[in-house]
Design an enzyme around this catalytic site. Structure first.
Site, PDB file in Angstrom:
ATOM      1  N   LYS A  83      -7.816  -2.636   4.487  1.00 16.39           N
ATOM      2  CA  LYS A  83      -7.526  -1.247   4.091  1.00 16.39           C
ATOM      3  C   LYS A  83      -8.049  -1.019   2.676  1.00 16.39           C
ATOM      4  O   LYS A  83      -7.772  -1.811   1.775  1.00 16.39           O
ATOM      5  CB  LYS A  83      -6.015  -1.020   4.135  1.00 16.39           C
ATOM      6  CG  LYS A  83      -5.571   0.408   4.425  1.00 16.39           C
ATOM      7  CD  LYS A  83      -4.050   0.470   4.484  1.00 16.39           C
ATOM      8  CE  LYS A  83      -3.551   1.745   5.096  1.00 16.39           C
ATOM      9  NZ  LYS A  83      -2.064   1.844   5.062  1.00 16.39           N
TER      10      LYS A  83
HETATM   11  O1  G3P Z   1       0.417   4.325   5.759  1.00 19.06           O
HETATM   12  C1  G3P Z   1       0.637   5.313   4.766  1.00 19.06           C
HETATM   13  C2  G3P Z   1       2.091   5.659   4.728  1.00 19.06           C
HETATM   14  O2  G3P Z   1       2.857   4.490   4.512  1.00 19.06           O
HETATM   15  C3  G3P Z   1       2.414   6.664   3.652  1.00 19.06           C
HETATM   16  O3  G3P Z   1       3.608   7.242   4.026  1.00 19.06           O
HETATM   17  O4  G3P Z   1       5.780   8.371   3.657  1.00 19.06           O
HETATM   18  O5  G3P Z   1       4.656   7.114   1.760  1.00 19.06           O
HETATM   19  O6  G3P Z   1       3.689   9.272   2.608  1.00 19.06           O
HETATM   20  P1  G3P Z   1       4.470   8.029   2.953  1.00 19.06           P
END
Ligand code: G3P
Length: 229
Positions: A83
């Site tokens: 990633k």
């Molecule tokens: O994979 C990306 C994800 O973990 C981000 O999620 O909730 O931190 O925006 P969030």
């Protein structure tokens, strides 16, 4: 649509994997830090549990450093997907890695232009962050639709991996749009099962079964014994 779990918590991953409905896993530096465990060990154990693509994010910000980290991460397990952030150095790394067949997930995507660049860099997956766009009053699912349409127009092979999913409605919406993958926290994945009519219907079946007066095992065993005698 493929369903990935977005966590580095091994207990959550084991339970979700036991349901037989997850195809992969995504992690990021924040999710790894949250668990407080060794990064490499955690990625290995996730790969062993999931037996599908597992995104492990580099933290170097220059392409040379990213490539060094990626080369080591890829040796941890065959299911490791590298990633990288959607930056010039990240896409330079993506181009190099994809050129030698290494799967790459380009993350932190917030615009169609960014997604276009990631596809041209040979990304295996593009991760647009739906929830974070919604958080600032934009329409995250509209971006997913734009990217799916753009990639179809130009026959890009990059898979649209909807990320930053906050609730089941996001999953519904991105599946209708045609996202290839949706990655989500354990809580959201568990919520996908829920429907009040399922609960009511199950309760009604069990209540009606009470009038039968015999368990399924008992009647089946009795039948089989009778047939074999
Ligand atoms: O994979 C990306 C994800 O973990 C981000 O999620 O909730 O931190 O925006 P969030």
């Amino acid at each position: 649509m493929e369903l990935f779990i977005d966590t580095a918590n091994l207990d959550e991953i084991r339970e979700a994997a036991s349901w037989g409905i997850i195809d992969g896993c995504t992690t990021n530096p924040s999710l790894i830090a949250r668990e407080g465990r060794d990064f490499a060990e955690t990625i290995y154990e996730i790969c062993e549990i999931v037996q599908g693509p597992v995104s492990a994010e580099v933290v170097a910000q220059d392409s040379e450093g990213m490539l060094r980290e990626a080369h080591l991460l890829r040796q941890i397990h065959e299911h490791v997907v590298i990633k990288v952030p959607l930056t010039p150095e990240g896409l330079k790394t993506c181009k190099s890695l994809s050129g030698d067949g290494t799967p790459v997930n380009v993350t932190l995507c917030f615009s169609l232009n960014q997604a276009l660049l990631a596809a041209k860099a040979g990304a295996t997956y593009i991760s647009p962050f739906v929830g974070r766009l919604d958080d600032i009053g934009h329409d995250g699912c509209e971006l997913i639709a734009d990217i799916v349409g753009c990639y179809e127009n130009y026959f890009y092979d990059t898979k649209v991996l909807a990320a930053s999913i906050r609730h089941p409605q996001h999953v519904t919406q991105v599946s209708r749009i045609g996202a290839h993958v949706s990655t989500m926290p354990f809580k959201v994945l568990r919520q996908l099962f829920n429907h009040t009519l399922t609960d009511k219907g199950n309760a009604a079946f069990l209540k009606d079964w009470e009038t039968v007066g015999e368990g399924v095992e008992a009647t089946a065993k009795r039948f089989l014994e009778k047939r074999s005698s």
